[in-house]
Write a protein that holds these residues in place. Structure first.
Motif, mmCIF file in Angstrom:
data_model
loop_
_atom_site.group_PDB
_atom_site.id
_atom_site.type_symbol
_atom_site.label_atom_id
_atom_site.label_comp_id
_atom_site.label_asym_id
_atom_site.label_seq_id
_atom_site.Cartn_x
_atom_site.Cartn_y
_atom_site.Cartn_z
ATOM 1 N N ARG A 12 0.839 -1.191 0.000
ATOM 2 C CA ARG A 12 0.000 0.000 0.000
ATOM 3 C C ARG A 12 0.881 1.251 0.000
ATOM 4 N N PRO B 138 1.810 5.172 0.601
ATOM 5 C CA PRO B 138 1.373 6.165 1.588
ATOM 6 C C PRO B 138 0.486 7.221 0.931
ATOM 7 N N VAL B 139 -0.422 7.746 1.710
ATOM 8 C CA VAL B 139 -1.353 8.760 1.219
ATOM 9 C C VAL B 139 -0.914 10.113 1.758
ATOM 10 N N SER B 140 -0.772 11.066 0.863
ATOM 11 C CA SER B 140 -0.403 12.412 1.281
ATOM 12 C C SER B 140 -1.656 13.154 1.716
ATOM 13 N N LEU B 141 -1.660 13.573 2.958
ATOM 14 C CA LEU B 141 -2.804 14.317 3.476
ATOM 15 C C LEU B 141 -2.579 15.820 3.402
#
Length: 73
Positions: free
Chosen positions: A58, A60-63
């Motif tokens: 998975r 990483p998601v940038s917030l």
């Protein structure tokens, strides 16, 4: 539900290997209840391995970085 750190995958593989050896011995000794318990534990270990492996794939998601609005006057 606890998540397994992907760094623990080698340890989970070690545990799985040990359980397989224990199951082989239990089969040879005809310890039927022990075999059932080991099978359940193997299922849980393999599920945790799959979950941890999925986490490694998975991205990483940038917030983003939160910003504050200037005060209104």
């Amino acid at each position: 539900m606890l998540q397994v750190n992907p760094k623990m995958l080698p340890r989970l593989a070690e545990i799985e290997k040990d359980l397989i050896l224990r199951r082989k011995r239990a089969t040879e000794e005809q310890w039927l209840s022990e075999i059932e318990g080991i099978d359940m534990t193997l299922t849980f270990v393999r599920t945790k391995q799959a979950d941890a492996a999925r986490l490694t794939r998975r991205a990483p998601v940038s917030l983003g970085i939160p910003t504050t609005c200037p005060p209104s006057t």
